[in-house]
Design a protein around this motif. Structure first.
Motif, short mmCIF file in Angstrom:
data_model
loop_
_atom_site.label_atom_id
_atom_site.label_comp_id
_atom_site.label_asym_id
_atom_site.label_seq_id
_atom_site.Cartn_x
_atom_site.Cartn_y
_atom_site.Cartn_z
N UNK A 58 0.85 -1.19 0.00
CA UNK A 58 0.00 0.00 0.00
C UNK A 58 0.88 1.24 0.00
N UNK A 59 0.85 1.98 -1.09
CA UNK A 59 1.69 3.16 -1.27
C UNK A 59 1.05 4.38 -0.62
N UNK A 60 1.82 5.09 0.20
CA UNK A 60 1.35 6.31 0.84
C UNK A 60 1.42 7.49 -0.14
N UNK A 61 0.75 8.61 0.17
CA UNK A 61 0.60 9.68 -0.81
C UNK A 61 1.85 10.52 -1.04
N UNK A 62 1.95 11.05 -2.25
CA UNK A 62 2.96 12.05 -2.57
C UNK A 62 2.37 13.46 -2.50
N UNK A 63 1.04 13.54 -2.42
CA UNK A 63 0.36 14.83 -2.28
C UNK A 63 -0.72 14.68 -1.21
N UNK A 64 -0.60 15.46 -0.13
CA UNK A 64 -1.60 15.49 0.94
C UNK A 64 -1.63 16.91 1.49
N UNK A 65 -2.29 17.77 0.76
CA UNK A 65 -2.27 19.21 1.06
C UNK A 65 -3.24 19.55 2.18
N UNK A 66 -2.80 20.39 3.08
CA UNK A 66 -3.67 20.88 4.14
C UNK A 66 -4.25 22.23 3.76
N UNK A 94 10.47 1.70 8.74
CA UNK A 94 9.45 2.65 9.15
C UNK A 94 9.26 3.73 8.08
N UNK A 95 10.34 4.16 7.45
CA UNK A 95 10.23 5.15 6.38
C UNK A 95 9.41 4.60 5.22
N UNK A 96 9.61 3.32 4.91
CA UNK A 96 8.82 2.70 3.84
C UNK A 96 7.35 2.63 4.22
N UNK A 97 7.07 2.26 5.46
CA UNK A 97 5.67 2.14 5.88
C UNK A 97 4.95 3.47 5.83
N UNK A 110 11.18 -5.06 1.62
CA UNK A 110 10.60 -5.29 2.94
C UNK A 110 9.37 -6.18 2.92
N UNK A 111 8.81 -6.45 1.75
CA UNK A 111 7.67 -7.34 1.66
C UNK A 111 6.35 -6.65 1.94
N UNK A 112 5.32 -7.47 2.05
CA UNK A 112 3.97 -6.95 2.21
C UNK A 112 3.68 -6.57 3.67
N UNK A 113 2.63 -5.78 3.83
CA UNK A 113 2.22 -5.33 5.16
C UNK A 113 0.80 -5.80 5.44
N UNK A 420 -8.95 3.51 -0.60
CA UNK A 420 -8.68 2.12 -0.29
C UNK A 420 -8.36 1.35 -1.57
N UNK A 421 -7.74 0.19 -1.39
CA UNK A 421 -7.34 -0.65 -2.52
C UNK A 421 -5.85 -0.92 -2.48
N UNK A 422 -5.48 -2.17 -2.66
CA UNK A 422 -4.07 -2.55 -2.60
C UNK A 422 -3.29 -1.98 -3.77
N UNK A 423 -2.01 -1.72 -3.54
CA UNK A 423 -1.10 -1.30 -4.61
C UNK A 423 -0.47 -2.53 -5.25
N UNK A 424 -0.20 -2.44 -6.55
CA UNK A 424 0.42 -3.54 -7.29
C UNK A 424 1.76 -3.10 -7.85
N UNK A 425 2.69 -4.04 -7.95
CA UNK A 425 4.04 -3.75 -8.43
C UNK A 425 4.19 -4.17 -9.89
#
Length: 571
Positions: A58-66, A94-97, A110-113, A420-425
């Motif tokens: 699951x990829x975290x965001x590159x854009x999360x504007x406040x 932790x940085x990856x998560x 690091x594998x799946x979470x 929501x929704x899993x990320x694929x490689x």
């Protein structure tokens, strides 16, 4: 242990930022999950699992504007800015998560979470060192997968009971319909899990639909857990699914509920919230007497609580990510009838560091067995990373939009800003299970409508205000509607009605009075329900099978205006 296994453990230790000495002291992962107990009250918290029983990426965001005062403050930090703010070393587990940085390489390393069998192992370990610890579920648990859709949420209800959840609140649960939710609460959860929501009432007389709060004693300390369901459920989701219930932030009733819990002897008061973190931060400043808000909805993984001052002291506000990636651990030392100190850790759930719990694994196997062939049905192979997280389009969103436009011969397509929704490689086969992990809802129909340019702009403006209104109480905590075929500029800081600018279709300005063919799905209106239409997974699945190989998608992103160097956006 052979030499290969020993070297693999050393590599994992180095990658996780742990020393050889720390890893050598116990099994792999001991350094990450060996969490000393603090105090006498422990709360374990997960949220927004979206029915993901299996481990995933699951990829975290590159854009999360406040918006407004939230700009540049947690949770609106991404990438390097987030790591710097919280003092997390780049390149670690932790940085990856917590970030999107080097996502593909880090995901392979690091594998799946997540995964409920691995989460169950972690919960049992922590409870063994924290007698009486409460396990709290922040909602969005019964929806988001093929098996949850096909079993009407029963797979997740049974998994939550097996996990040992004590208290939960809700949001997407309500999209199963009021009758199903009431039946689950009164029969499936009875005597096992308390479903709490102080802000859900009957539309006729204003009576509480669910228990507003419950008291639990932890090591002799009375702990009140108050529920706060998603306040905008009948707006963000179909009203016809919960026609006789009202929702809202209900600040005044919340204050009365806190006061009631204190009067009845609570020494700790916790709000189990599905507001979204920005709403919770404002709420914490206005309602007194809450020790901590364990929040969800916005899928923000926030490593440390934000302490918010109010007239009775302060409230800790947390948010524990999504998709089963994290387990929040809040330890409280309660002395003299109040919280004297606290410790908090947001633990990433790495499935290759936590063995699967046999009992939970057996349940998951039973749930999936009748559907195994359908789940594994191959649709296509992706050559790029597919993800959907961030204020605007992700590559998975773009895939859905491209499919809608192609299959429905539409000039423009809209897809909801779901997170929501899993990320694929790259190289992964997109299966039917993967597609449903991004689309499994109870109102999935695809529609095609003729809209004027003025209507298209009005739709975008309305959603944009839900995201970027500077008052959190007027936000709905989602992301911007995903847009295909249409180019536009977005000024998040502009006034309502002026944020969407320079709309263009195939390079030409969108004409206000001209009609355009627009494909959409997940409409919340009764008219769209009654009109029928194919479920989105059939439309996208047909397109995927025809493509066979999916080339890397380039998200159709708006041109941002007035944003500058915002730590909520990667540059």
């Amino acid at each position: 242990m052979d030499r290969r296994e020993f070297m693999r453990m050393l590599a994992a230790a180095a990658a996780g930022g742990m020393t050889l000495r720390a890893r050598a002291a116990g099994p792999e992962g001991a350094g990450l999950y060996d969490l000393p107990r603090h105090g006498n009250v422990s709360l374990l918290h997960f949220t927004d699992v979206h029915a993901q029983l299996m481990p995933l990426h699951y990829r975290e965001p590159a854009v999360n504007l406040g918006a407004g005062p939230a700009r540049g403050r947690p949770p609106h930090l991404v990438g390097k800015a987030l790591l710097s703010h919280f003092g997390i070393r780049p390149g670690t587990r932790e940085a990856h998560a917590l970030t999107f940085l080097d996502f593909e390489a880090a995901a392979r390393r690091y594998g799946k979470v997540g995964g409920f069998a691995h989460l169950a192992t972690l919960v049992k370990r922590l409870r063994a060192s924290r007698p009486g610890a409460l396990l709290l579920d922040g909602g969005d648990t019964w929806q988001g997968s093929a098996t949850a859709l096909w079993t009407d949420g029963q797979d997740m209800i049974d998994a939550a009971k097996l996990l040992g959840v004590d208290v939960m609140t809700g949001h997407w649960e309500f999209t199963l319909g009021a009758d199903r939710v009431k039946r689950a609460v009164e029969k499936d959860l009875a005597g096992k899990i308390s479903f709490v929501a102080q802000n859900v009432h009957t539309a006729d007389f204003g009576d509480p639909v669910f228990e507003p709060w419950v008291m639990r004693e932890v090591n002799g300390v009375p702990v009140a857990v108050i529920g706060q369901a998603f306040p905008y459920t009948p707006i963000a989701n179909p009203r016809y699914l919960v026609p006789d219930w009202t929702f809202g932030i209900d600040e005044e009733n919340l204050q009365r509920t806190v006061d009631e819990a204190r009067a009845k002897g609570a020494r700790v008061v916790v709000l189990l919230s599905h507001d979204g973190m920005d709403v919770d931060l404002k709420l914490a400043s206005r309602v007194s007497g809450i020790d901590a808000i364990l929040g969800g909805h916005t899928h923000d993984g926030v490593p440390r609580p934000v302490a918010v001052k109010n007239r009775s002291g302060q409230t800790l506000v947390t948010n524990a990510g999504s998709n089963g990636k994290f387990l929040g651990v809040l330890d409280l030392d309660v002395r003299g009838g109040k919280v004297a100190s606290h410790r908090y850790r947001l633990l990433p759930v790495f499935s290759n560091l936590l063995p699967a719990d046999p009992e939970m694994a057996a349940h998951i196997e039973r749930v999936r067995a009748p559907f195994r062939e359908k789940l594994a049905a191959p649709l296509a192979v992706t050559e790029g990373v597919l993800y959907r997280r961030g204020n605007f389009n992700g590559t998975y969103d773009q895939l859905i939009l491209d499919a809608l436009m192609a299959e429905k011969d539409a000039e423009i397509a809209f897809s909801p800003g779901f997170r929501w929704g899993a990320s694929l490689l790259p190289g992964d086969t997109i299966t039917q299970e993967d597609l449903l992990a991004a689309t499994a809802i109870s109102y999935p129909n695809v529609g095609v409508n003729d809209m004027t340019g003025a209507t298209v702009r009005a739709v975008l403006e309305d959603v944009c205000d839900n995201i970027f209104n500077p008052d959190p109480y007027y936000q709905q905590g989602g992301d911007m509607v995903r847009v295909g075929g249409l180019e536009y500029a977005c000024h998040p800081g502009a006034r309502s009605g002026e944020r969407i600018q320079d709309l263009r279709l195939r390079g030409k300005p969108l004409e206000a009075s001209k009609t355009y063919r627009v494909a959409t799905w997940a409409s919340v209106s009764e008219a769209a329900r009654d009109a029928g239409g194919e479920p989105v997974w059939d439309v996208v699945g047909r397109w995927l099978r025809a493509q066979k190989t999916i080339t890397p998608r380039t998200p159709n992103l708006p041109r941002l205006v007035g944003v500058g160097r915002d730590p909520g956006m990667s540059t």
